[in-house]
Design an enzyme around this catalytic site. Structure first.
Site, PDB file in Angstrom:
ATOM      1  N   HIS A  96     -25.847  27.706 -94.370  1.00 12.75           N
ATOM      2  CA  HIS A  96     -24.634  26.935 -94.038  1.00 12.75           C
ATOM      3  C   HIS A  96     -24.950  25.455 -94.063  1.00 12.75           C
ATOM      4  O   HIS A  96     -26.070  25.033 -93.731  1.00 12.75           O
ATOM      5  CB  HIS A  96     -24.010  27.368 -92.705  1.00 12.75           C
ATOM      6  CG  HIS A  96     -24.868  27.235 -91.488  1.00 12.75           C
ATOM      7  ND1 HIS A  96     -24.935  26.070 -90.749  1.00 12.75           N
ATOM      8  CD2 HIS A  96     -25.689  28.108 -90.862  1.00 12.75           C
ATOM      9  CE1 HIS A  96     -25.748  26.257 -89.714  1.00 12.75           C
ATOM     10  NE2 HIS A  96     -26.231  27.478 -89.770  1.00 12.75           N
ATOM     11  N   ASP A  98     -22.930  23.096 -92.538  1.00 15.56           N
ATOM     12  CA  ASP A  98     -22.491  22.354 -91.345  1.00 15.56           C
ATOM     13  C   ASP A  98     -23.605  22.337 -90.305  1.00 15.56           C
ATOM     14  O   ASP A  98     -24.473  23.203 -90.302  1.00 15.56           O
ATOM     15  CB  ASP A  98     -21.197  22.938 -90.769  1.00 15.56           C
ATOM     16  CG  ASP A  98     -21.342  24.360 -90.235  1.00 15.56           C
ATOM     17  OD1 ASP A  98     -22.081  25.164 -90.847  1.00 15.56           O
ATOM     18  OD2 ASP A  98     -20.715  24.675 -89.207  1.00 15.56           O
ATOM     19  N   ASP A 129     -31.651  23.916 -89.030  1.00 15.83           N
ATOM     20  CA  ASP A 129     -30.414  24.711 -88.932  1.00 15.83           C
ATOM     21  C   ASP A 129     -29.230  23.949 -89.522  1.00 15.83           C
ATOM     22  O   ASP A 129     -28.629  23.144 -88.841  1.00 15.83           O
ATOM     23  CB  ASP A 129     -30.188  25.041 -87.450  1.00 15.83           C
ATOM     24  CG  ASP A 129     -29.010  25.960 -87.211  1.00 15.83           C
ATOM     25  OD1 ASP A 129     -28.475  26.514 -88.176  1.00 15.83           O
ATOM     26  OD2 ASP A 129     -28.630  26.108 -86.037  1.00 15.83           O
ATOM     27  N   GLU A 160     -20.183  27.609 -90.083  1.00 16.95           N
ATOM     28  CA  GLU A 160     -20.920  28.628 -89.320  1.00 16.95           C
ATOM     29  C   GLU A 160     -21.011  28.249 -87.862  1.00 16.95           C
ATOM     30  O   GLU A 160     -20.857  29.096 -86.984  1.00 16.95           O
ATOM     31  CB  GLU A 160     -22.325  28.805 -89.909  1.00 16.95           C
ATOM     32  CG  GLU A 160     -23.022  30.084 -89.454  1.00 16.95           C
ATOM     33  CD  GLU A 160     -23.675  29.990 -88.083  1.00 16.95           C
ATOM     34  OE1 GLU A 160     -23.987  31.039 -87.514  1.00 16.95           O
ATOM     35  OE2 GLU A 160     -23.867  28.871 -87.566  1.00 16.95           O
ATOM     36  N   GLU A 161     -21.250  26.970 -87.585  1.00 18.15           N
ATOM     37  CA  GLU A 161     -21.436  26.545 -86.192  1.00 18.15           C
ATOM     38  C   GLU A 161     -20.138  26.612 -85.390  1.00 18.15           C
ATOM     39  O   GLU A 161     -20.144  26.422 -84.174  1.00 18.15           O
ATOM     40  CB  GLU A 161     -22.023  25.120 -86.142  1.00 18.15           C
ATOM     41  CG  GLU A 161     -23.368  24.961 -86.845  1.00 18.15           C
ATOM     42  CD  GLU A 161     -24.533  25.687 -86.153  1.00 18.15           C
ATOM     43  OE1 GLU A 161     -24.300  26.407 -85.169  1.00 18.15           O
ATOM     44  OE2 GLU A 161     -25.672  25.536 -86.635  1.00 18.15           O
ATOM     45  N   HIS A 428     -29.911  23.066 -82.402  1.00 20.44           N
ATOM     46  CA  HIS A 428     -28.790  22.753 -81.482  1.00 20.44           C
ATOM     47  C   HIS A 428     -29.193  21.753 -80.393  1.00 20.44           C
ATOM     48  O   HIS A 428     -28.352  21.375 -79.584  1.00 20.44           O
ATOM     49  CB  HIS A 428     -28.223  24.015 -80.785  1.00 20.44           C
ATOM     50  CG  HIS A 428     -27.596  24.986 -81.729  1.00 20.44           C
ATOM     51  ND1 HIS A 428     -26.651  25.902 -81.332  1.00 20.44           N
ATOM     52  CD2 HIS A 428     -27.770  25.193 -83.044  1.00 20.44           C
ATOM     53  CE1 HIS A 428     -26.285  26.642 -82.373  1.00 20.44           C
ATOM     54  NE2 HIS A 428     -26.963  26.218 -83.423  1.00 20.44           N
TER      55      HIS A 428
HETATM   56  N1  BES Z   1     -28.837  29.644 -86.858  1.00 23.53           N
HETATM   57  C1  BES Z   1     -28.084  29.957 -85.674  1.00 23.53           C
HETATM   58  C2  BES Z   1     -28.370  31.344 -85.126  1.00 23.53           C
HETATM   59  C3  BES Z   1     -29.813  31.423 -84.721  1.00 23.53           C
HETATM   60  C4  BES Z   1     -30.229  30.657 -83.644  1.00 23.53           C
HETATM   61  C5  BES Z   1     -30.691  32.177 -85.433  1.00 23.53           C
HETATM   62  C6  BES Z   1     -31.555  30.663 -83.299  1.00 23.53           C
HETATM   63  C7  BES Z   1     -32.018  32.175 -85.088  1.00 23.53           C
HETATM   64  C8  BES Z   1     -32.457  31.398 -84.028  1.00 23.53           C
HETATM   65  C9  BES Z   1     -26.617  29.823 -85.951  1.00 23.53           C
HETATM   66  O1  BES Z   1     -26.327  28.652 -86.671  1.00 23.53           O
HETATM   67  C10 BES Z   1     -25.863  29.722 -84.654  1.00 23.53           C
HETATM   68  O2  BES Z   1     -26.129  28.841 -83.871  1.00 23.53           O
HETATM   69  N2  BES Z   1     -24.913  30.602 -84.411  1.00 23.53           N
HETATM   70  C11 BES Z   1     -24.042  30.533 -83.276  1.00 23.53           C
HETATM   71  C12 BES Z   1     -22.912  31.489 -83.518  1.00 23.53           C
HETATM   72  C13 BES Z   1     -21.698  31.208 -82.652  1.00 23.53           C
HETATM   73  C14 BES Z   1     -20.986  29.941 -83.085  1.00 23.53           C
HETATM   74  C15 BES Z   1     -20.736  32.376 -82.765  1.00 23.53           C
HETATM   75  C16 BES Z   1     -24.754  30.899 -81.981  1.00 23.53           C
HETATM   76  O3  BES Z   1     -25.674  31.734 -81.958  1.00 23.53           O
HETATM   77  O4  BES Z   1     -24.414  30.293 -80.961  1.00 23.53           O
HETATM   78 MN    MN Z   2     -27.600  28.209 -88.244  1.00 20.71          MN
END
Ligand code: BES
Ligand code: MN
Length: 458
Positions: A96, A98, A129, A160-161, A428
């Site tokens: 992604h 974003d 990320d 995605e975020e 994040h």
């Molecule tokens: N890349 C992350 C998910 C992730 C975090 C994978 C840490 C491996 C390690 C993804 O971009 C993310 O942050 N997803 C969100 C989804 C939410 C918006 C529904 C999350 O996990 O908070």
């Molecule tokens: Mn991600």
């Protein structure tokens, strides 16, 4: 046809390194923060940049604006493809473009939107990320060049975020652009910068907003305080009721799983504490392996709390309080079911009969890998060769809710979750970074994987 040797691939990836690093730095500078407006010009620019970059590595790429379920314009997505042989397998590469917001640049040690190299890592928002995911796909396609033995489809998402609100209608409208045998989702990460991993599971995710009401209006805390507990205290009692004496979430109907494919290695508590920045006196909550607590057991976090700020507070008993619980669910549980179990539990535990009401947030499903799929074996072999060490499977506490949706729409596709992150990446958070050592090997691993997937058909 002979497969390309790992040394040859390493040479190609090193030769391409300035381009890959430049791509990542340019991407960071674009400030693709989807929370500032999925449909904003900055997101269009970001998607344009990614499409142009993919064109440079042989992908026929274009920018498409999706449509939200309510018919309004949605995210700027990048889709692309390269067909080499109608009989060869097709691999869909996902990342992604974003990134998460930067609420406070002052707590960063470098400018969050200027990619900065330090001690073998590149710092910047989205460096890992998921700019790292884009860099992996781009580096791998470039290194393969005309040796590419699979058909490739690419999807680089723009929201995605934000929980991918227009993802389902987008796939349904572009089915043929997703149809594939193997899907590589480069949005997770490795055990460490030098130990590769496939991600074996992801937790689901749901939100519940809770309002606790005790009075029709605020009242004098001297005149009424005592018999009347303020709404903030009642909310705190309600939140505390979710936990047992070990600090473990204990809400009937909210389920737990075991690490998928068995636990190969548990997380080191000292390292985990350091990565999290936990204060020395804090004792980690819960029971069982640390890995299971993070990957396959549920977790509730209060991510927002509406109460009077301390500054300017005065002597009244608060009539109501509102808070938002973000619930991470076990990979196999339907998050809507866990959300309902949580609401039922909180309604039944209303302290002193205070009124408790709910607003139900979005649900995203968890996911578990099929450890026996052929693509999993190919991916693990590719990782072993690229990193020179055995991969260690790991789960992930975060969520990528569109993966189960893809699985539902394309049930025969094998999904591999890889990615650029490691425990020091701070996704994040302030000071996000990617290991450049890890990135190089991730690219080599993806080349070896694509080469293996194509080998059978040549
Ligand atoms: N890349 C992350 C998910 C992730 C975090 C994978 C840490 C491996 C390690 C993804 O971009 C993310 O942050 N997803 C969100 C989804 C939410 C918006 C529904 C999350 O996990 O908070
Ligand atoms: Mn991600």
């Amino acid at each position: 046809m002979a497969r390309i040797g790992a040394d040859e691939i390493r040479t190609r990836v090193r030769g391409d390194w300035p381009r890959v690093l430049g791509l990542l730095k340019d991407k960071i500078a674009l400030k693709s923060v989807s929370a500032q407006g999925i449909t904003g010009e900055h997101m269009r620019r970001s998607a344009r940049f990614v499409a142009d970059q993919l064109s440079l590595v042989g992908i026929d790429a274009r920018l498409v604006q999706s449509t939200n379920p309510d018919g309004t314009p949605g995210a700027f997505e990048v889709v692309g493809s390269r067909v080499v042989d109608a009989k060869a397998p097709t691999v869909l590469l996902y990342a992604h473009h974003d990134v998460q917001p930067v609420p406070d640049p002052a707590v960063w040690e470098t400018d969050p939107f200027v990619g900065t190299e330090r001690d073998g890592r590149l710092y910047g928002r989205g460096a890992a990320d998921d700019g790292g995911g884009i860099a992996i796909h781009s580096g791998a396609l470039k290194a393969l060049g005309d040796d590419l033995g699979v058909n490739v489809k690419v999807f680089i998402e723009g929201e995605e975020e934000m929980g991918s609100p227009s993802f389902i209608p987008f796939i349904e409208a572009h089915r043929e652009e997703f149809e594939s045998d193997v899907i590589v989702v480069a949005d997770s990460g490795n055990w460490s910068s030098d130990i590769p991993s496939l991600t074996t599971s992801l937790r689901g995710n749901t939100d519940l907003d809770v309002t606790v009401k005790v009075l029709e209006h605020p009242v004098h805390s001297g005149q009424f305080g005592g018999p009347v507990l303020d709404a903030n205290t009642l909310a705190a009692m309600l939140i505390a009721s979710m936990y047992d004496g070990n600090g473990e979430l204990a809400v009937p109907g909210i389920e737990s799983d075991q690490p998928v494919g068995g636990l190969q290695r548990d997380l080191d508590p000292g390292q985990f504490r350091a990565d999290a920045g936990a204060v020395d006196s804090y004792r980690l909550a819960g029971t069982g392996s640390l890995a299971s607590r993070l990957w396959t057991k549920p977790a509730a976090s209060v991510i927002g709390f509406d109460a009077h700020p301390v500054e300017g507070s005065f002597n009244v008993v608060a009539d109501r309080a509102r808070f938002r619980i973000s619930l991470r669910t076990a990979p196999s549980q339907d998050p809507a079911q866990a959300q309902q179990a949580l609401a039922d539990f909180l309604a039944a535990h209303a302290p002193l009969g205070a009124e408790v009401s709910f607003e139900y947030g979005e649900n995203g499903r968890g996911w578990a890998m099929d450890p026996d799929s052929l693509a999993v074996r190919d991916a693990q072999d590719a990782m072993r060769e690229a990193f020179g060490t055995d991969p260690v499977n790991k789960g992930e506490g975060g969520s990528i809710p569109f993966i189960p949706e893809l699985k539902r729409l394309f049930p025969s596709a094998q999904v591999l979750v890889t990615g650029p992150e490691d425990p020091q990446s701070n996704a994040h958070s302030p000071n996000e970074s990617i290991s450049l050592y890890g990135l190089e090997r991730n690219i080599v691993a993806e080349v070896l994987l694509l080469d293996r997937l194509g080998a059978g058909s040549r």
